[in-house]
Design an enzyme around this catalytic site. Structure first.
Site, PDB file in Angstrom:
ATOM      1  N   GLY A   1     -21.158   0.837  -4.520  1.00 29.78           N
ATOM      2  CA  GLY A   1     -22.586   0.720  -4.205  1.00 29.78           C
ATOM      3  C   GLY A   1     -23.466   0.954  -5.428  1.00 29.78           C
ATOM      4  O   GLY A   1     -24.484   0.271  -5.613  1.00 29.78           O
TER       5      GLY A   1
ATOM      6  N   LYS B   1       0.861  -1.187   0.000  1.00 28.83           N
ATOM      7  CA  LYS B   1       0.000   0.000   0.000  1.00 28.83           C
ATOM      8  C   LYS B   1       0.892   1.230   0.000  1.00 28.83           C
ATOM      9  O   LYS B   1       2.037   1.176   0.458  1.00 28.83           O
ATOM     10  CB  LYS B   1      -0.879   0.021   1.262  1.00 28.83           C
ATOM     11  CG  LYS B   1      -2.185   0.762   1.070  1.00 28.83           C
ATOM     12  CD  LYS B   1      -3.170  -0.070   0.284  1.00 28.83           C
ATOM     13  CE  LYS B   1      -4.518   0.530   0.110  1.00 28.83           C
ATOM     14  NZ  LYS B   1      -5.473  -0.402  -0.501  1.00 28.83           N
TER      15      LYS B   1
END
Ligand code: NAD
Length: 420
Positions: A223, A106
């Site tokens: 979403g 990361k």
């Protein structure tokens, strides 16, 4: 209390629990508790007003026993090294659970990208790449987009890397624009992968997904796609929400109309949508609706000890990272709610990132059908491995996912002879 711990300490605790059940040796456990390598650096950037500003950047390679490190780069004012460390650990477990030949990494920069011009962002992105170029590469560590880093940022970074190395090397980074060596199917990959796992869970539970009631928190990249794909598959999306609030209709919402509304809204929010029979609800209310499927796809820590007892969904597909607290986990498990844990449910994104790398390496690009078929195979196989582990050890799915991943990483480390 876990809420008082920093994210890296939380990630270590999760590992500790899995290590105890797997019986890892103390040496292996100690090795897996910390990142293998970290780079901390400063990035001087010429700002538009002629001044220079220095930004703090990080790249962490948590573990590369199973393949090159893989994970996004975040641009955020509250970035910390411990957040980056934790996220790099979770990437290690995520790539292992879907069994792709990659490790975990990361990166991050402490900056406020919302207050920066496109030119300043480009100079920051190129500056980041100049600092990490000799530390990363297609066979070492492959970054990707994350919070506030876009396909354009990936394109600038790829270009800078190619300038530095003097070679065509698009596989140094993924999440690139499709017209610049990106993969088809990356846009909806996270939601699509999650839905494949939900379909497997529904089969196990004997739940018919046709007309199954679905509630979705978050209408962003993940979403929004979860809503569209659920609707296309014949499910009944009864509730959606975002930062601006939520809508509920027990008969099902018109998802294509809401998606179009969000496209047109300058802030890309569902606010202002109206239709007959649709009532407004709050984000907490959405989570407690009597639905078959609940997709938290926005924020972390939304299902907590406070509301877990009121969750009524049969399946919770964690598309967001960290939506359920450890205390809530126990409550949902006891209630018999089937949780598909985040680093399994939302692994579709990194899986298609891996496919992007493969296509870059071959310089040959797949049609969308091939991307989706391969994604489906990876996600269903991973789901079954976690389910079998949960059955074998009689543990909840999150712990089972850790058991699958940590064992795979530990086996690779041991076979390489790094630590036994
Ligand atoms: P996004 O920024 O595109 O969308 C976030 C959504 O959450 C937006 O609809 C926003 O309005 C909503 N939101 C923000 N604050 C909220 C609040 N207080 N209450 C309710 N809704 C709120 O982000 P995304 O890419 O869709 O990511 C969503 C989650 O999925 C994050 O947890 C992310 O880490 C995780 N995730 C994303 C990917 C990916 O491929 N994009 C992959 C793995 C995991």
């Amino acid at each position: 209390m876990s809420s008082q711990l920093n994210p890296f300490e939380i990630s270590q605790r999760q590992l500790d629990e899995a290590a105890a059940i797997l019986g890892l040796s103390p040496a292996m456990h100690a090795f897996l508790r910390v990142p293998m390598r970290e780079l901390h650096f400063s990035i001087p950037v010429l700002m538009d007003d002629g001044s220079y500003q220095t930004f703090q950047g990080f790249r962490v390679q948590y573990n590369d026993a199973r393949g090159p490190a893989k994970g996004g780069i975040r641009f955020h004012p509250d970035e910390t090294i411990d957040t980056v460390r934790a996220l790099s650990a979770w990437m290690t477990w995520k790539t292992a659970v879907v069994d792709i030949p990659l490790g975990g990494g990361k990166g991050g920069v402490i900056c406020d990208p919302k207050g920066m011009s496109p030119g300043e962002l480009e100079r920051l992105s190129r500056g980041y790449m100049r600092k990490v170029a000799h530390f990363i590469g297609p066979d070492k560590d492959v970054p990707a987009p994350d919070v506030n880093t876009t396909p354009d940022v990936m394109a600038w970074m790829m270009d800078e890397y190619e300038v530095i190395t003097g070679r065509h090397m698009p596989g140094v980074i993924t999440g690139k624009p499709v017209h610049l060596f990106g993969s088809l199917g990356r846009g909806d990959a996270t939601a699509r992968g999650g839905i494949y796992t939900v379909r497997e869970a529904a089969n196990l539970l004997g739940l018919d997904l046709q007309n199954a009631a679905v509630a979705i928190q978050g209408f962003g990249n993940v979403g929004g796609w979860a809503a569209i794909l659920s609707h296309q598959m014949g499910m009944k999306v009864v509730a959606v929400s975002d930062l601006s609030g939520g809508f509920y209709s027990p008969d099902g919402l018109d998802i294509p109309a809401i998606a179009e509304h969000v496209q047109r809204n300058p802030r890309h929010l569902i606010e202002g949508y109206t239709a007959a029979g649709v009532k407004q609800i709050s984000n907490p209310e959405l989570l407690e609706l009597p639905v078959d499927l609940l997709f938290p796809a926005a924020l972390e820590n939304v299902i907590t000890a406070e509301n877990a007892d009121r969750i009524k969904a049969k399946i919770v597909g964690e598309l967001a990272n960290g939506p359920t607290t450890p205390e809530a986990d126990q409550v949902l498990f006891k209630k018999g709610i089937y949780i598909i844990p985040d680093f399994l449910c939302n692994a579709g994104g990194v899986t298609v990132s891996y496919f992007e790398q493969v296509q870059n390496a071959y310089n040959f690009y797949w049609p969308i059908e091939e991307v989706q078929t391969r994604l489906e195979a990876k996600m269903t196989t991973a789901f079954r491995a976690v389910h079998e582990m949960a059955q074998a050890h009689r543990v909840h799915n999150r712990l089972a996912a850790y058991l699958v991943s940590v064992k795979r990483v530990a086996d690779a480390v041991a076979t390489r002879g790094w630590v036994k």
